[in-house]
Design a protein around this motif. Structure first.
Motif, short mmCIF file in Angstrom:
data_model
loop_
_atom_site.label_atom_id
_atom_site.label_comp_id
_atom_site.label_asym_id
_atom_site.label_seq_id
_atom_site.Cartn_x
_atom_site.Cartn_y
_atom_site.Cartn_z
N ASP A 180 34.92 68.05 24.13
CA ASP A 180 33.69 68.89 24.81
C ASP A 180 33.67 70.26 24.44
OD1 ASP A 180 32.99 66.80 26.73
OD2 ASP A 180 34.56 67.03 28.05
N GLY A 181 34.94 70.84 24.02
CA GLY A 181 34.76 72.24 23.42
C GLY A 181 33.85 72.33 22.16
N LEU A 182 33.77 71.62 21.19
CA LEU A 182 33.14 71.39 20.26
C LEU A 182 31.73 71.34 20.57
CD1 LEU A 182 35.44 69.72 17.45
CD2 LEU A 182 34.80 72.05 17.47
N LEU A 183 31.48 70.29 21.60
CA LEU A 183 29.97 70.08 21.90
C LEU A 183 29.43 71.04 22.57
CD1 LEU A 183 30.38 66.42 23.50
CD2 LEU A 183 29.12 67.04 21.45
N ALA A 184 30.19 71.96 23.66
CA ALA A 184 29.52 73.16 24.04
C ALA A 184 29.20 74.32 23.13
CB ALA A 184 30.94 73.73 25.05
N ASP A 185 30.00 74.50 21.94
CA ASP A 185 29.60 75.29 20.94
C ASP A 185 28.25 74.93 20.35
OD1 ASP A 185 32.06 76.86 21.31
OD2 ASP A 185 33.23 76.04 19.66
N ALA A 186 28.38 73.55 20.02
CA ALA A 186 27.13 73.07 19.45
C ALA A 186 25.91 73.30 20.05
CB ALA A 186 27.30 71.36 19.05
N ARG A 187 26.10 73.03 21.47
CA ARG A 187 24.81 73.28 22.42
C ARG A 187 24.27 74.50 22.31
NH1 ARG A 187 28.07 70.09 25.99
NH2 ARG A 187 27.30 67.86 26.26
N THR A 188 25.02 75.59 22.04
CA THR A 188 24.54 76.94 22.27
C THR A 188 23.54 76.98 21.12
OG1 THR A 188 26.39 77.83 20.74
CG2 THR A 188 26.61 77.75 23.49
N GLY A 189 23.84 76.44 19.89
CA GLY A 189 22.73 76.63 18.64
C GLY A 189 23.43 77.89 18.19
N VAL A 190 24.52 78.63 18.29
CA VAL A 190 24.88 79.53 17.65
C VAL A 190 25.97 79.21 16.59
CG1 VAL A 190 26.21 81.75 17.99
CG2 VAL A 190 24.76 81.14 19.99
N LEU A 191 25.53 79.70 15.34
CA LEU A 191 26.38 79.53 13.98
C LEU A 191 26.66 80.55 13.34
CD1 LEU A 191 24.35 76.30 12.65
CD2 LEU A 191 26.28 76.16 14.48
N SER A 192 27.69 80.43 12.46
CA SER A 192 27.87 81.60 11.83
C SER A 192 26.85 81.92 10.84
CB SER A 192 29.16 81.38 10.70
OG SER A 192 30.35 81.05 11.37
N LEU A 193 26.64 83.25 10.67
CA LEU A 193 25.43 83.74 10.00
C LEU A 193 25.48 83.12 8.41
CD1 LEU A 193 23.01 85.66 10.27
CD2 LEU A 193 24.15 87.29 9.30
N PRO A 194 24.23 82.63 8.05
CA PRO A 194 24.53 81.90 6.61
C PRO A 194 24.39 83.26 5.51
CG PRO A 194 22.71 81.15 8.30
CD PRO A 194 23.18 81.98 8.83
N GLY A 195 25.35 82.85 4.53
CA GLY A 195 25.32 83.65 3.47
C GLY A 195 24.41 83.52 2.24
N GLU A 196 24.98 84.02 1.14
CA GLU A 196 24.06 83.70 -0.03
C GLU A 196 24.42 82.36 -0.46
OE1 GLU A 196 25.00 86.70 -2.88
OE2 GLU A 196 23.88 88.46 -1.90
#
Length: 277
Positions: A144-160
């Motif tokens: 459930d914790g990983l799903l909660a993270d995924a639902r937010t749509g907040v990811l690490s800022l993409p790099g080069e």
């Protein structure tokens, strides 16, 4: 008995008690996970939590749902960036998408989605190919914790490197077009999030819940023993429509599974199979 042998036997006993406690207290049966991989991830989890033994971890897990959630996170192995495997997404774009264009509607299941990096990468790809409007993408995980993270749509800022991976995957725009920057984080656009349905589902214990034209289950089966992986393959086969596509990780295969003969591997895709029977 040598001290090393005694220590190894004690660790095995502690591990068995930890897994049995997680099953009885929370219903998560981790006993059929592949032992070498399970031990590596649990030992790393001990180091990160600054714990000495599995018995200490067991005490935390039994008395704290948050500790159990941390254990599930430790056992998961999600990619840490968008388009982490560009070759897979390029192959999906060139070999699978043309056949999906013939479908009036498309149901996709990402089984073992973790914190959502591959889920959002696939959503971007389907949007670029003009298929997103007729897709429903279901993403599931036991945690459930990983799903909660995924639902937010907040990811690490993409790099080069992430930008290069996106381009190698056949990306047609700028990767930054799909998110809004918030400090060191990327907030995925609502147009992507709105067609993704995140749901709790444990591959080890839960049954099929729909029929899908595409199933992604990549690098998840590696953690399972052969017997558990066979049961999961049964579940995936039940959930996949005839002529649908099963996408596995590069170290995974349908060989030696109950339904190996039902699939045909798409040449040059790196473990993308089509169900033929």
């Amino acid at each position: 008995m040598t001290p090393a042998t005694h220590s190894a036997e004690l660790e095995t006993l502690e591990l068995e008690l930890l897994l049995e406690g997680a099953r009885r207290q929370y219903g998560f049966d981790l006993r059929s996970y592949a032992r070498p991989l399970l031990l590596r991830r649990l030992r790393r989890h001990l180091r990160e939590e600054r714990l000495d033994t599995f018995s200490t971890l067991q005490g935390r897990v039994l008395h704290s749902p948050e500790a159990m959630e941390g254990l599930l996170r430790a056992l998961a192995c999600p990619p840490d960036s968008l388009f982490a495997d560009p070759a897979f997404f390029q192959a999906f774009r060139t070999r699978v998408v043309p056949m999906l264009r013939t479908y009036p509607s498309i149901r996709v299941w990402h089984a073992g989605c973790g914190s959502g990096e591959d889920t959002y990468a696939l959503a971007i790809l389907l949007m670029e190919e003009g298929l997103w409007g007729r897709c429903r993408l279901y993403a599931s995980d036991a945690s459930d914790g990983l799903l909660a993270d995924a639902r937010t749509g907040v990811l690490s800022l993409p790099g080069e490197q992430d930008v290069r991976n996106y381009q190698e995957a056949g990306g047609r725009r700028a990767l930054a077009d799909y998110y809004t920057r918030d400090g060191n984080w990327a907030v995925m656009h609502p147009a992507l999030r709105d067609n993704i349905f995140f749901t709790q589902h444990n591959l080890a214990t839960d049954g099929s819940f729909n029929e899908f034209q595409v199933i992604l289950c990549r690098d998840t089966l590696l953690a399972f023993s052969r017997s558990l992986a066979s049961r999961v393959h049964e579940r995936l086969h039940e959930s996949l429509a005839r002529f649908g596509f099963l996408c596995l990780g590069r170290k995974e295969t349908v060989a030696r599974t109950p339904h190996a003969a039902a699939y045909e591997e798409l040449e040059g895709t790196g473990r993308v199979y089509r169900r033929m029977a």
